[in-house]
Design an enzyme around this catalytic site. Structure first.
Site, PDB file in Angstrom:
ATOM      1  N   HIS A 195      54.421  20.376 124.188  1.00  0.00           N
ATOM      2  CA  HIS A 195      55.518  20.307 123.236  1.00  0.00           C
ATOM      3  C   HIS A 195      56.861  19.952 124.006  1.00  0.00           C
ATOM      4  CE1 HIS A 195      53.264  22.891 120.178  1.00  0.00           C
ATOM      5  NE2 HIS A 195      52.732  21.646 120.077  1.00  0.00           N
ATOM      6  N   ARG A 338      46.551   3.038 111.466  1.00  0.00           N
ATOM      7  CA  ARG A 338      45.521   3.592 112.066  1.00  0.00           C
ATOM      8  C   ARG A 338      45.112   4.412 110.961  1.00  0.00           C
ATOM      9  NH1 ARG A 338      45.270   6.794 117.451  1.00  0.00           N
ATOM     10  NH2 ARG A 338      46.161   8.352 116.294  1.00  0.00           N
ATOM     11  N   GLU A 439      38.506   3.367 122.818  1.00  0.00           N
ATOM     12  CA  GLU A 439      39.437   4.461 123.330  1.00  0.00           C
ATOM     13  C   GLU A 439      38.172   5.607 124.071  1.00  0.00           C
ATOM     14  OE1 GLU A 439      41.950   6.628 120.998  1.00  0.00           O
ATOM     15  OE2 GLU A 439      40.830   6.043 119.223  1.00  0.00           O
ATOM     16  N   ASN A 462      45.187   6.578 126.177  1.00  0.00           N
ATOM     17  CA  ASN A 462      45.376   7.829 126.211  1.00  0.00           C
ATOM     18  C   ASN A 462      43.711   8.561 126.238  1.00  0.00           C
ATOM     19  OD1 ASN A 462      47.953   7.270 126.174  1.00  0.00           O
ATOM     20  ND2 ASN A 462      48.065   7.881 124.107  1.00  0.00           N
ATOM     21  N   ASP A 463      43.208   8.045 125.379  1.00  0.00           N
ATOM     22  CA  ASP A 463      41.878   8.821 125.007  1.00  0.00           C
ATOM     23  C   ASP A 463      40.960   8.060 126.122  1.00  0.00           C
ATOM     24  OD1 ASP A 463      41.719  11.002 123.479  1.00  0.00           O
ATOM     25  OD2 ASP A 463      42.383   9.484 121.966  1.00  0.00           O
ATOM     26  N   ARG A 473      43.233  15.464 128.320  1.00  0.00           N
ATOM     27  CA  ARG A 473      44.582  15.083 128.368  1.00  0.00           C
ATOM     28  C   ARG A 473      45.627  16.294 128.051  1.00  0.00           C
ATOM     29  NH1 ARG A 473      44.804  11.241 123.079  1.00  0.00           N
ATOM     30  NH2 ARG A 473      46.957  11.560 122.849  1.00  0.00           N
TER      31      ARG A 473
HETATM   32  C1  PEP Z   1      45.360   6.664 122.424  1.00  0.00           C
HETATM   33  O1  PEP Z   1      44.233   7.384 122.637  1.00  0.00           O
HETATM   34  O2  PEP Z   1      45.609   5.916 123.586  1.00  0.00           O
HETATM   35  C2  PEP Z   1      46.040   6.356 121.506  1.00  0.00           C
HETATM   36  C3  PEP Z   1      46.904   5.517 121.065  1.00  0.00           C
HETATM   37  O3  PEP Z   1      45.710   7.159 120.355  1.00  0.00           O
HETATM   38  P1  PEP Z   1      46.150   8.709 120.365  1.00  0.00           P
HETATM   39  O4  PEP Z   1      47.169   9.201 121.357  1.00  0.00           O
HETATM   40  O5  PEP Z   1      46.707   9.128 118.980  1.00  0.00           O
HETATM   41  O6  PEP Z   1      44.866   9.544 120.460  1.00  0.00           O
HETATM   42 MG    MG Z   2      43.414   8.150 120.798  1.00  0.00          MG
END
Ligand code: PEP
Ligand code: MG
Length: 580
Positions: A195, A338, A439, A462-463, A473
């Protein structure tokens, strides 16, 4: 000799300042007996501390900058609610009366009981609630100890320009840091998605988290430098190094001042390649910022936000107005909505697993898996998106695809919804483009197969990084292994870009990597042409684009592909990025 400590940089920035060792975590608590006749006084002392803690949080809430995402206020509200809950407002008092003990001890006893319950739950979201308990309890403990606002309130002047060194930082403290003008902060705990990290990014405070044993090496008042882009804390810097950092700071300042001029400039590279710059949007504020940055549209609208704002799943009508609102505010620019990506760290009461705790939530029932399992959740969302599609240029994007069967099943559901709408004479865009997020490594490896059925792909780094490198993560203990430049990650990105080219469909990237100045040239060289990012990063990315030549960068990719480690890739990036 210079000491360099590394952690996870959460906001880009370069600062030099005096360290301020900040003690906010778990003051030591001792138990002592309170004679019966003084127990009421002790209870009053506790109630006063609770009231002051609430007052402080109310003040912090009023200081939340207008630019902060709406969920920030929600963090603070949660802490206020926790103070009011009987778990803190009643149980410790009962304990004090029963055991004739001091308020600090009763509160510690209750904190330990609550934390034990959270720790027994193997769920990252609930773990983060455990941290909330600690943040609230520590606030009350320090008020009981009468040490004021944990060294913060009343020391505004002394903290301005300081670099805060802390074991951990709460969201509330991050807001106070902003209002007191700290230069930046570094903490031993916290992940890139904690956070406080989210807040630091949105408030533009340079910050590095997850620097282990930080307080063993940094002394109060010593001059230190933070290079949050590289996640580095430097102490004992010699004069030459300080001068080098200062000159880089000056360059960065000049660049920022010039950025606004780029708003109306097309994102075209030096050799004439058009690049699309889109925004990831979650709040109203983000839409304003997106327009201010001259973005080409919305590359990612996370619909979880609509679900997280209320109690349980929102109705089709509520979703329809939310999506329509976004599309209308985009002023005819494309909007990529999305579909729901709940699960893992994003939970909504009453939606999804029915309360069961998954052993590995990130590998569990999330995103498209959850939607396909529960069409009563997916159908209203698809109807709402399709109905909103007549108000602008809407695109629909499916998250976390792992196998083509899931994709085909989702496409079938979309067709079913379209048929229903047609029968009911409800207008929608029959040609709405359908895209999929890449992802999961399986989807990247098989991107050709996905590309055959889709109108666009979007790489969710990110994933993709978390799943490729087996690095949670959210887990600070393994954050140092979370490396966008890992050769395996780059191979998967490269395969996805090629699959899109082969199928003749656009490939975007909407993970954090697409807005990270460090990786823009690399991605341009690899063939990426659509970048979707936090709108705050958009002007800077445009600056890099217009100062780059795709043909020169493509020629350098051989060395990148030959690199065997992420460190080697990072060294190459230092050279490729030498002038940005
Ligand atoms: C990702 O995984 O890169 C993405 C954009 O989705 P989120 O961060 O919402 O999982
Ligand atoms: Mg994602």
């Amino acid at each position: 000799m210079t000491t360099a400590l590394t952690g996870i940089g959460v906001t880009r920035g370069l600062v030099i300042g005096r360290a301020h060792i900040f003690h906010s975590i778990q003051p030591e608590v001792l138990e002592y007996n309170i004679p019966q006749q003084y127990v009421d006084d002790e209870v009053t002392r506790y109630e006063l501390a609770l009231a002051r803690a609430k007052q402080q949080l109310d003040t912090i809430r009023q200081h939340i900058p207008a630019s902060a995402p709406t969920e920030i206020a929600a963090f603070i509200d949660t802490h206020i609610l926790m103070l009011e809950d009987s778990a803190l407002s009643k149980v410790p008092i009962d304990y004090m009366r029963e055991h004739q003990c001091n308020a600090e001890w009763a509160l510690k006893y209750q904190r330990d009981a609550l934390v034990t319950v959270f720790e027994e739950m193997d769920d990252p979201y609930l773990r983060s609630r455990r941290d909330d308990v600690d943040h609230v309890v520590n606030r009350v403990q320090s008020l009981l100890g009468d040490s004021g606002e944990q060294g913060l309130v009343g020391t505004e002047a002394s903290l301005a320009g300081r670099v805060i060194i802390a074991e951990d930082v709460t969201p509330a403290e991050t807001i106070l840091f902003k209002s007191q003008g700290v230069a930046g902060f570094v903490s031993e705990h916290g992940g890139i998605n904690s956070h406080a990290a989210i807040l630091a990014r949105s408030l533009g405070i340079p910050a590095i988290v997850g620097v282990h044993h930080l307080r063993r090496y940094i002394y109060h008042n010593e001059m230190i430098a933070l290079d949050s882009e590289r996640g580095m804390v430097l102490a004992d810097c010699d004069e030459a190094l300080l001068q080098h950092i200062e000159s880089r700071q000056q360059i960065a300042l000049r660049q920022r001042a010039r950025l606004a001029d780029l708003r109306d400039r097309s994102a075209v590279t030096l050799d004439g390649v058009n690049i699309e710059l889109l925004a990831n949007v979650e709040t109203e504020e983000d839409i304003d910022l997106m327009h201010a940055a001259g973005s080409d549209g919305i590359g990612l609208y996370r619909t979880e936000m609509v679900f997280m704002m209320g109690n349980g799943a929102p109705s089709e009508e509520a979703q329809y107005s939310a999506y329509r609102h976004i599309v209308e505010r985009a002023n005819r620019a494309p909007v990529t909505i999305r579909t729901l990506d709940l699960g893992a760290d994003k939970q909504v009461d009453g939606v999804g697993r029915g309360g069961a705790i998954a052993t590995n939530p990130a590998l569990g029932l999330r995103a498209i898996r959850l939607c396909l399992k529960d069409p009563s959740l997916f159908y209203p969302q698809l109807r709402a998106i399709l109905r909103a599609s007549v108000y602008g240029k809407l695109r629909l994007m499916l998250p976390m695809l792992t196998n083509v069967e899931e994709l085909l099943q989702a496409v079938q559901l979309i067709e079913d919804v379209k048929r229903e709408l047609r029968q009911a004479n409800i207008p929608f865009d029959d040609d709405i483009p359908i895209g999929g997020m890449i992802e999961v490594p399986a989807a990247a490896l098989d991107a050709d197969a996905f590309a055959r059925h889709l109108d666009f792909l979007s790489i969710g780094t990110n994933d993709l990084i978390q799943y490729t490198l087996a690095v949670d993560r959210l887990d600070e203990d393994v954050n140092h292994l979370y490396k966008p430049a890992h050769p395996a990650v780059l191979k998967l990105i490269g395969m996805t870009i090629k699959a899109g080219l082969k199928a003749g469909i656009p490939v975007a990237m909407c993970g954090e990597m697409a807005g990270d100045a460090r990786y823009i040239r690399l991605l341009l060289g690899m063939g990426l042409r659509v970048f979707s990012m936090n709108p705050r990063a958009c002007l800077d990315v445009r600056r890099i684009v217009v100062n780059s030549s795709v043909s020169e960068l493509s020629a350098l990719m051989h060395s990148v592909h030959r690199a065997g480690t992420s460190n080697e890739v990072e060294e190459l990036l230092d050279r490729i990025n030498y002038d940005i």
